[in-house]
Design an enzyme around this catalytic site. Structure first.
Site, PDB file in Angstrom:
ATOM      1  N   HIS A 196       0.817  -1.219   0.000  1.00 21.01           N
ATOM      2  CA  HIS A 196       0.000   0.000   0.000  1.00 21.01           C
ATOM      3  C   HIS A 196       0.849   1.266   0.000  1.00 21.01           C
ATOM      4  CE1 HIS A 196       0.696  -0.308   4.366  1.00 21.01           C
ATOM      5  NE2 HIS A 196       0.420   0.978   4.420  1.00 21.01           N
ATOM      6  N   CYS A 320       0.897  16.141  19.805  1.00 19.72           N
ATOM      7  CA  CYS A 320      -0.434  16.709  20.024  1.00 19.72           C
ATOM      8  C   CYS A 320      -1.388  16.388  18.880  1.00 19.72           C
ATOM      9  CB  CYS A 320      -0.329  18.216  20.226  1.00 19.72           C
ATOM     10  SG  CYS A 320       0.793  19.049  19.114  1.00 19.72           S
TER      11      CYS A 320
END
Length: 467
Positions: A196, A320
């Site tokens: 992929h 984050c």
């Protein structure tokens, strides 16, 4: 909507789609059976193996198809370590390997083996001399990726392979990111890849083991894929993977040159369009389609969502942007800024116009995220403030406990001008990203990073103001 995350998963190549549909009709039978349908399936499997082996630079009987690139890595490492257990239980990896390699290394260490992690420089490249120095008499296996999945830096595989050959140690090369763009590097003993990444269907990995390499497959014995990949082969996906690999490699040189020009454009223009940006990775020895940069005073998750709303799909290594409390192990090993990290990886066929539109929307997008966080003005310095001309104290303490990146750095930037030249600001933070981002901010801003120490809660990071 432009998709700029081919390093995670490339869009399905048209050749893969055609081959997949054809193989669904012709390759549904058991290739191990002797009747007509089984023989037809076996011909398809053999042809796919031969095509993939040619692109990997090995013999067809050295290559097996696995259920994923991660599975290929796990099985390759485990089988090579088991095959050489009489030599020893020492494993060498670089600090920036794919997580599948590091997870295998951690499992090996938990089982009583030893692991050496070779450090990298700020471009993400391992030092060949350090890699060679890590080899020991009890080294059973060494692992080195061909190119990094987050920053695109190509690794010195040829030099590492020569050192391993001289020491009699097999080298496993994870070529997941590079195999669709260039021939497999010379000197490998084991090779892994994932379909992929080059536009093949997901769920197909490659594991190649050179003849003569001691290898003992783990787990129950199985008759399929030389006993190295148990279970019924996903033949349609395998056929599509091999066909698309051959197709992308046929056009890789021309398409790689075209995409490299676009990537170089992004690399050169982003620092001029967006203040306070660090472009990371090797600018010369890197993948042709990938560039990564980090934006100071930016929340990575918010930035990625904002770019998504603007019509661009990109990824990030910032802590984050996920539930993880630590930044990407790659960025951490490189010692570069992690906050506001953006990875752009262009798929085959990307238009120049899409890149230009990305460059047009990026500055405003970053600025809006900074405004939402009340970040300092770009490239401004608090030393010009009235408080800076009449400093109140030679030392300040900033309590950023409980705040995620980039807030500890933003709070530091707001007060650095409130201490005199030579004064110190101590930032208390419990976000692991601060360990990277505060020193990186110091380097970008020209201040001295004075180190860290344990605090009652979290860590105290000390910054000394320079003129």
């Amino acid at each position: 909507m432009p998709y700029f995350d081919a390093a995670s998963a490339a869009p399905l190549h048209p050749v893969a789609r055609e081959a997949l549909l054809a193989a669904l009709d012709e390759g549904w039978a058991d290739p191990a059976r002797l009747y007509r349908e089984g023989r037809r399936a076996r011909l398809l499997l053999d042809a796919a193996r031969e095509a993939a082996a040619q692109e990997a630079g090995c013999r067809p009987d050295e290559l097996v198809f696995t259920s994923s690139g991660t599975r290929a890595v796990h099985d390759g490492i485990a089988g090579a370590l088991a095959g050489r257990r009489r030599v020893g239980r020492h494993l060498i990896v670089s600090a920036v390997e794919h997580s599948s390699v590091l997870h295998s290394a951690a499992a090996h260490e938990s089982a009583g083996g030893s692991v050496t992690e070779v450090a990298v420089d700020r471009t993400g490249r391992a030092d060949p001399a350090a890699y060679a120095a890590a080899l020991r008499d009890d080294t059973a296996l060494a692992v080195l990726q061909s190119a990094n999945h987050e920053v695109g830096t190509e690794q010195p595989v040829a030099e590492a392979a020569e050192a391993c050959r001289a020491a009699g140690v097999p080298l496993l090369v994870d070529a997941a990111q590079s195999l669709g763009w260039e021939p497999a590097p010379a000197g490998w003993s084991l090779l892994t890849a994932s379909a992929h990444k080059w536009g093949g269907p997901s769920g197909v990995g490659l594991l190649a083991v050179r003849k003569g390499v001691r290898f003992a497959p783990r787990g129950p014995a199985d008759e399929r894929e030389s006993g190295r990949a148990p279970g019924f082969e996903n033949l349609p996906a395998i056929v599509a993977a091999a066909a698309s690999l051959r197709a992308v490699r046929a056009s890789a040189e021309a398409e790689g040159a075209r995409l490299r020009a676009l990537v170089d454009r992004i690399r050169a223009r982003v620092p001029h369009l967006v203040p306070d940006v660090e472009v990371v990775g090797d600018p010369v020895r890197g993948l042709p389609h990938l560039v990564t940069f980090s934006c100071l005073y930016v929340d990575g998750e918010t930035l990625l969502h904002a770019l998504d709303r603007a019509g661009f799909s990109v990824s990030s290594g910032s802590s984050c942007t996920s539930s993880a409390l630590t930044p990407s192990h790659v960025l951490r090993a490189m010692g570069v800024l992690s906050e506001g990290n953006v990875r752009v990886s262009l798929p085959t066929g990307t238009d120049e116009e899409d890149v230009e539109r990305f460059l047009a929307v990026l500055p405003e997008t970053v600025a809006s995220v900074r405004d939402s966080l009340s970040a300092p003005s770009p490239s401004s310095s608090a030393v010009d403030s009235p408080a800076a001309r009449s400093p109140a104290a030679p030392e300040l303490v900033v309590d950023a406990l409980g705040k995620r990146c980039p807030l500890p750095v933003i709070e530091l930037a707001k007060v650095i001008g409130d201490v005199p030249v030579g004064g110190t600001v101590t930032v208390l933070a419990d976000d692991e990203a601060a360990r990277l981002d505060i020193p990186a901010w110091c380097e970008m801003r020209g201040h001295d990073y004075a180190g860290e120490r344990a605090a009652d809660r979290g860590t105290a990071y000390m910054v000394r103001r320079r003129a």
